[in-house]
Design a protein around this motif. Structure first.
Motif, PDB file in Angstrom:
ATOM      1  N   SER A 158       0.816  -1.212   0.000  1.00 48.82           N
ATOM      2  CA  SER A 158       0.000   0.000   0.000  1.00 48.82           C
ATOM      3  C   SER A 158       0.852   1.265   0.000  1.00 48.82           C
ATOM      4  N   ARG A 159       2.068   1.134   0.440  1.00 49.00           N
ATOM      5  CA  ARG A 159       3.024   2.252   0.441  1.00 49.00           C
ATOM      6  C   ARG A 159       4.395   1.715   0.058  1.00 49.00           C
ATOM      7  N   GLU A 160       5.258   2.593  -0.353  1.00 50.39           N
ATOM      8  CA  GLU A 160       6.602   2.180  -0.725  1.00 50.39           C
ATOM      9  C   GLU A 160       7.375   1.691   0.494  1.00 50.39           C
ATOM     10  N   ALA A 161       8.119   0.619   0.305  1.00 47.42           N
ATOM     11  CA  ALA A 161       8.955   0.086   1.380  1.00 47.42           C
ATOM     12  C   ALA A 161      10.221   0.937   1.490  1.00 47.42           C
ATOM     13  N   PRO A 162      10.677   1.218   2.708  1.00 43.64           N
ATOM     14  CA  PRO A 162      11.935   1.945   2.864  1.00 43.64           C
ATOM     15  C   PRO A 162      13.078   1.147   2.241  1.00 43.64           C
ATOM     16  N   ALA A 163      14.068   1.839   1.679  1.00 45.06           N
ATOM     17  CA  ALA A 163      15.187   1.161   1.026  1.00 45.06           C
ATOM     18  C   ALA A 163      15.873   0.169   1.948  1.00 45.06           C
ATOM     19  N   SER A 164      15.993   0.494   3.210  1.00 48.35           N
ATOM     20  CA  SER A 164      16.646  -0.414   4.159  1.00 48.35           C
ATOM     21  C   SER A 164      15.629  -1.181   4.995  1.00 48.35           C
ATOM     22  N   GLY A 165      14.362  -1.039   4.633  1.00 47.33           N
ATOM     23  CA  GLY A 165      13.312  -1.668   5.427  1.00 47.33           C
ATOM     24  C   GLY A 165      13.141  -3.145   5.135  1.00 47.33           C
TER      25      GLY A 165
END
Length: 154
Positions: free
Chosen positions: A75-82
């Motif tokens: 539903s939302r973009e995942a954090p790059a380091s997430g």
């Protein structure tokens, strides 16, 4: 009827330029085939009402020798380091993520997720700060319909 309308609207959003053939609607899940692309998939929309549109697909591409491949549109973009964590019933999986997409690391993980889907009632996809939730009612039948639908096309 409301579930069917939501699923059909979701499919229209997913790939509006592709021809879709319905293979059936099974409670919260539906199965479709993509015209000339020769792929079939089970699909459901997340039950979240306060986040962006999220959906899960389990796809089969006979020409690529791929069966029951998991793809999650977050539903939302995942954090790059997430980290993206999938929980299906009691089973947990760390998914590979890029942008708003997440998927299994390999075919073995796809198979393990599909096995878990067949025996669970719910699925959650957790990313730092939010969780996308899915009802699994109908998922097994929709996955089977997708596999059978593509096996009849070749």
């Amino acid at each position: 009827m409301h579930k069917l309308a939501c699923l059909l609207a979701l499919v229209a959003l997913v790939a509006p330029l592709s021809a879709k053939d319905s293979l059936g609607v099974y409670s919260d899940w539906a199965a479709f085939s993509d015209g000339d692309a020769q792929n079939c998939y089970a699909i459901a929309k997340a039950t979240n009402r306060d986040l962006g549109v999220a959906y899960a697909t389990i796809a089969t591409w006979p020409a690529r020798n791929v069966r029951n491949q998991i793809h999650i549109k977050l539903s939302r973009e995942a954090p790059a380091s997430g980290r993206v964590r999938l929980r299906v019933g009691r089973a947990g999986f760390n998914l590979v993520a890029e942008g708003r997409s997440a998927w299994a690391e390999d075919r073995q993980m796809d198979a393990a997720i599909v096995a878990a889907l067949r025996s669970a009632n719910s699925m959650q996809v957790r990313v730092r700060g939010y969780t996308d939730r899915y009802n699994l009612s109908g998922v097994a039948t929709a996955m089977d319909a997708a596999v059978i639908g593509c096996s009849r096309r070749g």
